[in-house]
Each structure stands twice: as structure tokens, then as C-alpha cells.
Design a protein around this motif. Structure first.
Motif, PDB file in Angstrom:
ATOM      1  N   PRO A 180      -6.451   7.216   0.220  1.00 42.01           N
ATOM      2  CA  PRO A 180      -5.094   7.365  -0.315  1.00 42.01           C
ATOM      3  C   PRO A 180      -4.062   6.418   0.294  1.00 42.01           C
ATOM      4  O   PRO A 180      -3.207   5.898  -0.419  1.00 42.01           O
ATOM      5  N   LEU A 181      -4.140   6.160   1.584  1.00 42.05           N
ATOM      6  CA  LEU A 181      -3.163   5.267   2.216  1.00 42.05           C
ATOM      7  C   LEU A 181      -3.338   3.814   1.780  1.00 42.05           C
ATOM      8  O   LEU A 181      -2.419   3.002   1.906  1.00 42.05           O
ATOM      9  N   LYS A 214      -0.833   5.188 -12.777  1.00 36.34           N
ATOM     10  CA  LYS A 214       0.233   5.214 -11.773  1.00 36.34           C
ATOM     11  C   LYS A 214      -0.286   4.828 -10.396  1.00 36.34           C
ATOM     12  O   LYS A 214       0.467   4.401  -9.553  1.00 36.34           O
ATOM     13  N   ILE A 215      -1.601   5.008 -10.186  1.00 34.10           N
ATOM     14  CA  ILE A 215      -2.209   4.751  -8.891  1.00 34.10           C
ATOM     15  C   ILE A 215      -3.446   3.882  -9.110  1.00 34.10           C
ATOM     16  O   ILE A 215      -4.221   4.122 -10.028  1.00 34.10           O
ATOM     17  N   GLY A 216      -3.615   2.872  -8.255  1.00 36.00           N
ATOM     18  CA  GLY A 216      -4.778   2.007  -8.340  1.00 36.00           C
ATOM     19  C   GLY A 216      -5.483   1.890  -7.003  1.00 36.00           C
ATOM     20  O   GLY A 216      -4.857   1.998  -5.951  1.00 36.00           O
ATOM     21  N   TYR A 217      -6.782   1.685  -7.074  1.00 32.32           N
ATOM     22  CA  TYR A 217      -7.611   1.526  -5.881  1.00 32.32           C
ATOM     23  C   TYR A 217      -8.385   0.224  -5.983  1.00 32.32           C
ATOM     24  O   TYR A 217      -8.979  -0.074  -7.014  1.00 32.32           O
ATOM     25  N   TYR A 232       0.847  -1.189   0.000  1.00 30.44           N
ATOM     26  CA  TYR A 232       0.000   0.000   0.000  1.00 30.44           C
ATOM     27  C   TYR A 232       0.882   1.239   0.000  1.00 30.44           C
ATOM     28  O   TYR A 232       1.996   1.218   0.538  1.00 30.44           O
ATOM     29  N   ARG A 233       0.388   2.339  -0.566  1.00 26.78           N
ATOM     30  CA  ARG A 233       1.137   3.601  -0.577  1.00 26.78           C
ATOM     31  C   ARG A 233       1.415   4.077   0.843  1.00 26.78           C
ATOM     32  O   ARG A 233       2.419   4.719   1.097  1.00 26.78           O
TER      33      ARG A 233
END
Length: 87
Positions: A71-72, A57-60, A37-38
Motif C-alpha cells: 500500500p505505501l 484511483k490506485i495503481g501498483y 507514492y501514497r
């Protein structure tokens, strides 16, 4: 699920569903304990679905039909060889 009104809380860009191939590739990496996780910590459970922002670049995760737009709990997709297509 319609996601045309969901936006990335980090980039503020519209989210779309990833392709099944991208989701399968990410879940394979999760199974191999290669995704974090970020916010820190290893991702231990496969995703039911994946929402990505335009630059991929970002996945959820989508779990039990619910997008996890924290976000975290986002995952970085940069540098992963998981494809770039959408359904």
C-alpha cells in the motif's frame, strides 16, 4: 501474467492490467517527477507494468515481472489525465 487472483490491499477489489497507453502516460509523468507514492516520496523509476483497481484511483507497479502490492508503494491515479482503458 495472469492477475485474476490479485486484489488491491487497500480496496480489496480485483486488479487488472492497465492499457499500454495508460502505462506510457504514467511513465511520462514519472519521468517529469510528477508522481509520488501514497506513502510519500517521489517515484523515480518507470514501471514495467501497471495494475489498477476498477475505479482506476490506485495503481501498483509491476517491476521485473513482480507486482508491488505494498500500500505505501501504490500511486494515486485520481486526477491524472492518463486514460481509462485496459488491455
Amino acid at each position: 501474467m495472469t492477475v485474476n487472483s490479485l486484489f488491491c490491499p487497500i480496496t480489496k477489489q480485483q486488479l487488472t492490467h492497465s492499457s499500454h497507453e495508460m502505462l506510457d502516460a504514467l511513465n511520462a509523468l514519472i519521468h517529469l517527477k510528477q508522481i509520488e507514492y501514497r506513502g510519500g516520496g517521489m517515484v523515480t523509476e518507470s514501471f514495467d507494468g501497471l495494475l489498477v483497481e476498477p475505479q482506476i484511483k490506485i495503481g501498483y507497479a509491476i517491476k521485473n515481472g513482480i507486482p508491488q502490492l505494498i500500500p505505501l508503494l501504490a500511486v494515486s491515479l485520481e486526477g491524472l489525465n492518463i486514460g481509462k482503458s485496459f488491455d
